[in-house]
Design a protein around this motif. Structure first.
Motif, PDB file in Angstrom:
ATOM      1  N   GLY A 182     -12.085  48.213  19.877  1.00 23.17           N
ATOM      2  CA  GLY A 182     -11.108  49.222  19.511  1.00 23.17           C
ATOM      3  C   GLY A 182      -9.660  48.969  19.844  1.00 23.17           C
ATOM      4  O   GLY A 182      -9.043  48.029  19.355  1.00 23.17           O
ATOM      5  N   VAL A 223      -9.648  57.240   9.936  1.00 24.04           N
ATOM      6  CA  VAL A 223      -9.453  57.552  11.357  1.00 24.04           C
ATOM      7  C   VAL A 223     -10.393  58.674  11.787  1.00 24.04           C
ATOM      8  O   VAL A 223     -11.012  58.615  12.865  1.00 24.04           O
ATOM      9  CB  VAL A 223      -7.976  57.942  11.628  1.00 24.04           C
ATOM     10  CG1 VAL A 223      -7.832  58.627  12.982  1.00 24.04           C
ATOM     11  CG2 VAL A 223      -7.084  56.702  11.575  1.00 24.04           C
ATOM     12  N   GLU A 224     -10.525  59.691  10.959  1.00 26.89           N
ATOM     13  CA  GLU A 224     -11.397  60.818  11.294  1.00 26.89           C
ATOM     14  C   GLU A 224     -12.854  60.372  11.409  1.00 26.89           C
ATOM     15  O   GLU A 224     -13.598  60.862  12.275  1.00 26.89           O
ATOM     16  CB  GLU A 224     -11.252  61.922  10.244  1.00 26.89           C
ATOM     17  CG  GLU A 224     -12.002  63.202  10.580  1.00 26.89           C
ATOM     18  CD  GLU A 224     -11.635  63.787  11.951  1.00 26.89           C
ATOM     19  OE1 GLU A 224     -12.545  64.303  12.627  1.00 26.89           O
ATOM     20  OE2 GLU A 224     -10.453  63.696  12.347  1.00 26.89           O
ATOM     21  N   TYR A 226     -13.965  57.425  12.413  1.00 27.05           N
ATOM     22  CA  TYR A 226     -14.127  56.724  13.686  1.00 27.05           C
ATOM     23  C   TYR A 226     -13.987  57.678  14.874  1.00 27.05           C
ATOM     24  O   TYR A 226     -14.713  57.549  15.870  1.00 27.05           O
ATOM     25  CB  TYR A 226     -13.126  55.572  13.781  1.00 27.05           C
ATOM     26  CG  TYR A 226     -13.659  54.248  13.263  1.00 27.05           C
ATOM     27  CD1 TYR A 226     -13.606  53.090  14.046  1.00 27.05           C
ATOM     28  CD2 TYR A 226     -14.231  54.147  12.003  1.00 27.05           C
ATOM     29  CE1 TYR A 226     -14.090  51.882  13.575  1.00 27.05           C
ATOM     30  CE2 TYR A 226     -14.728  52.947  11.520  1.00 27.05           C
ATOM     31  CZ  TYR A 226     -14.655  51.815  12.307  1.00 27.05           C
ATOM     32  OH  TYR A 226     -15.145  50.611  11.844  1.00 27.05           O
ATOM     33  N   ARG A 227     -13.056  58.631  14.791  1.00 22.70           N
ATOM     34  CA  ARG A 227     -12.919  59.632  15.867  1.00 22.70           C
ATOM     35  C   ARG A 227     -14.227  60.408  16.032  1.00 22.70           C
ATOM     36  O   ARG A 227     -14.664  60.697  17.150  1.00 22.70           O
ATOM     37  CB  ARG A 227     -11.772  60.592  15.561  1.00 22.70           C
ATOM     38  CG  ARG A 227     -10.375  60.029  15.770  1.00 22.70           C
ATOM     39  CD  ARG A 227      -9.309  61.065  15.411  1.00 22.70           C
ATOM     40  NE  ARG A 227      -9.347  62.203  16.305  1.00 22.70           N
ATOM     41  CZ  ARG A 227      -8.725  62.274  17.481  1.00 22.70           C
ATOM     42  NH1 ARG A 227      -7.993  61.245  17.910  1.00 22.70           N
ATOM     43  NH2 ARG A 227      -8.802  63.366  18.238  1.00 22.70           N
ATOM     44  N   GLN A 240     -13.071  51.131  23.766  1.00 26.32           N
ATOM     45  CA  GLN A 240     -11.641  51.409  23.747  1.00 26.32           C
ATOM     46  C   GLN A 240     -10.804  50.283  24.345  1.00 26.32           C
ATOM     47  O   GLN A 240      -9.730  49.971  23.851  1.00 26.32           O
ATOM     48  CB  GLN A 240     -11.338  52.708  24.493  1.00 26.32           C
ATOM     49  CG  GLN A 240      -9.850  53.072  24.458  1.00 26.32           C
ATOM     50  CD  GLN A 240      -9.554  54.428  25.054  1.00 26.32           C
ATOM     51  OE1 GLN A 240     -10.470  55.123  25.534  1.00 26.32           O
ATOM     52  NE2 GLN A 240      -8.302  54.839  25.037  1.00 26.32           N
ATOM     53  N   ILE A 383      -4.019  52.252  16.492  1.00 27.58           N
ATOM     54  CA  ILE A 383      -5.481  52.344  16.563  1.00 27.58           C
ATOM     55  C   ILE A 383      -5.911  53.066  17.834  1.00 27.58           C
ATOM     56  O   ILE A 383      -6.747  53.974  17.812  1.00 27.58           O
ATOM     57  CB  ILE A 383      -6.117  50.937  16.488  1.00 27.58           C
ATOM     58  CG1 ILE A 383      -6.027  50.363  15.075  1.00 27.58           C
ATOM     59  CG2 ILE A 383      -7.565  50.965  16.958  1.00 27.58           C
ATOM     60  CD1 ILE A 383      -6.807  51.149  14.024  1.00 27.58           C
ATOM     61  N   ILE A 387      -7.394  56.907  17.216  1.00 24.03           N
ATOM     62  CA  ILE A 387      -8.847  57.049  17.328  1.00 24.03           C
ATOM     63  C   ILE A 387      -9.266  57.659  18.666  1.00 24.03           C
ATOM     64  O   ILE A 387     -10.197  58.471  18.720  1.00 24.03           O
ATOM     65  CB  ILE A 387      -9.543  55.690  17.101  1.00 24.03           C
ATOM     66  CG1 ILE A 387      -9.333  55.235  15.646  1.00 24.03           C
ATOM     67  CG2 ILE A 387     -11.036  55.780  17.414  1.00 24.03           C
ATOM     68  CD1 ILE A 387      -9.912  53.875  15.325  1.00 24.03           C
ATOM     69  N   TYR A 388      -8.565  57.324  19.733  1.00 25.48           N
ATOM     70  CA  TYR A 388      -8.980  57.793  21.057  1.00 25.48           C
ATOM     71  C   TYR A 388      -8.082  58.885  21.636  1.00 25.48           C
ATOM     72  O   TYR A 388      -8.460  59.567  22.582  1.00 25.48           O
ATOM     73  CB  TYR A 388      -9.007  56.629  22.045  1.00 25.48           C
ATOM     74  CG  TYR A 388      -9.922  55.491  21.646  1.00 25.48           C
ATOM     75  CD1 TYR A 388     -11.298  55.570  21.859  1.00 25.48           C
ATOM     76  CD2 TYR A 388      -9.415  54.341  21.059  1.00 25.48           C
ATOM     77  CE1 TYR A 388     -12.138  54.531  21.500  1.00 25.48           C
ATOM     78  CE2 TYR A 388     -10.247  53.294  20.693  1.00 25.48           C
ATOM     79  CZ  TYR A 388     -11.602  53.390  20.912  1.00 25.48           C
ATOM     80  OH  TYR A 388     -12.433  52.359  20.550  1.00 25.48           O
TER      81      TYR A 388
END
Length: 411
Positions: A182, A223-224, A226-227, A240, A383, A387-388
């Motif tokens: 990630g 993105v959503e 992967y989130r 991460q 990223i 994502i995090y």
């Protein structure tokens, strides 16, 4: 007696002339290029006549070392160069124009299109594909079966992938449904994550590479996805901070699904025969597949006196014999017109890598490193934050602005 003497003398003279006319090409490759190209060089040298002297340079040092060697007049005749850097060296006037010769090759139109595109600058060809890599999607068939999924059914949408990931995670323990390297690896995520948006027709840069186009509905949807995978605990927490060292976590047998490189097929087959896996193309956010085209371009240093000899070696690499050697040792064919012949008798899953070439993309920019590969660059930062992090809108706004600033400063 005299006739035999004259014949022997003629033979010796012919050998001496052939030896005198033979040339040695100096060529640099990045460390870790693998056995495939080394075996091609070995086979070519064994034929007698011209030879290739190959030097491995540490991957992280190759671009800078090549630039320094050019400035000092000590550059090799040819180089295996990460295709993403080809435009920058071409723009600097440091590579030979191969246009006329390349276009005359009978198989030119069957060469990996992304590599040819990245090898082209201002309508002239400076680089041609040497090693071709693509990103693909893999699933662990045994974990699918344990989770009550059909192990022979390749997922075709991210809703399906997400649902499968949840069922695999429900097996418990250290078994997870999905993995990706990630926020610590921008290069990994351009390779495996961006195809989600490319398949849907979006991109992070405009066609002329002068405008950052990161903030699109397709990228927000990616993105959503992967989130959501992270939020549902289907991805190990170590993802991460993974800077690429654990890119092939799939090989531990505890990961249900992962986007990987086609090169990993060979790794799994030879080093992890215990893993029963399938591969398919990476679905876009709307289901249409795409892939990242990676690998190296073959480039020739401007002004080398051995240009014709270098061309002969590349033609050997493109021959059926050369292509079969590459494939035997784990590389995808660079010629689509003979791919079936080249892969005959090899693992059939390699054909997915070939299918990926037809839909694969690679961002074209002279600022690839600053925009994407740099660990502190806008792509890697985006990223991690998108994502995090908690502020998705802020992540998009900041990355979009920083990317545009880097592009504008280079104009």
């Amino acid at each position: 007696m005299l006739k035999r003497l004259l014949a022997a003398t003629a033979l010796i003279s012919a050998v001496m002339i052939n030896s005198a006319s033979a040339e040695t090409i100096n060529m640099w490759v990045r460390s870790g290029i693998g056995d495939s190209f080394k075996e091609v060089v070995k086979a070519y040298n064994a034929k007698g006549g011209d030879t290739v002297e190959m030097t491995e340079v540490p991957f992280a040092e190759l671009v800078q070392k090549y630039a320094t060697a050019i400035a000092g007049g000590q550059a090799p005749d040819a180089l295996s160069l990460d295709l993403i850097y080809t435009p920058a060296f071409a723009a600097a006037g440091q590579l030979e124009d191969l246009s006329d010769w390349a276009k005359a090759l009978p198989y030119f139109n069957s060469l990996s299109p992304s590599h040819v595109k990245l090898g082209t600058y201002e309508d002239k060809i400076y680089g041609l594909p040497l090693s071709v890599e693509t990103s693909i999607f893999a699933w662990n068939k045994d974990l699918y079966k344990k989770a009550g999924l059909d192990p022979e059914k390749a997922p075709t949408t991210w809703d399906e992938i997400t649902a499968n990931a949840e069922k695999i995670r429900a097996l418990g323990g250290d078994t997870y449904g999905f993995y990706f390297s990630g926020g610590g690896c921008g290069g990994c995520m351009i390779f495996t994550f961006t195809p989600l948006t490319w398949g849907a027709g979006a991109d992070i840069l405009s066609a002329d590479s002068k405008t950052a186009t990161l903030d699109t509905p397709q990228m927000r949807k990616a993105v959503e996805i992967y989130r959501n995978l992270v939020a549902k605990d289907t991805v190990p927490a170590g993802s991460q901070g993974d800077n690429g060292v654990n890119f092939l976590t799939f090989t531990n047998g505890k990961i249900g699904q992962q986007s990987i490189g086609a090169f990993a097929i060979g790794t799994l087959v030879t080093q992890h025969p215990e893993i029963n896996f399938g591969v398919t193309l990476i679905p876009g956010v709307d289901g249409k597949p795409s892939s990242f085209a990676g690998g190296d371009n073959f480039v020739v240093t401007k002004g080398t006196p051995k240009l014709e000899t270098v061309k002969k070696f590349l033609e050997y690499t493109y021959s059926l014999e050369g292509q079969k050697i590459l494939a035997k040792y784990g590389s995808l064919p660079t010629r689509g017109d003979i791919a079936d012949q080249v892969l005959e008798g090899l693992d059939p899953r390699l054909k997915v890598g070939i299918e990926a070439i037809a839909v694969a993309k690679t961002p074209y920019t002279l600022q690839f490193n600053d925009l994407i590969n740099s660990s502190n660059g806008p792509w890697a930062t985006f990223i991690n934050a998108a994502i995090y992090g908690d502020d998705v809108d802020g992540a998009f706004a900041n990355a979009q602005a920083e990317m545009q600033s880097i592009i504008d400063a280079a104009q």
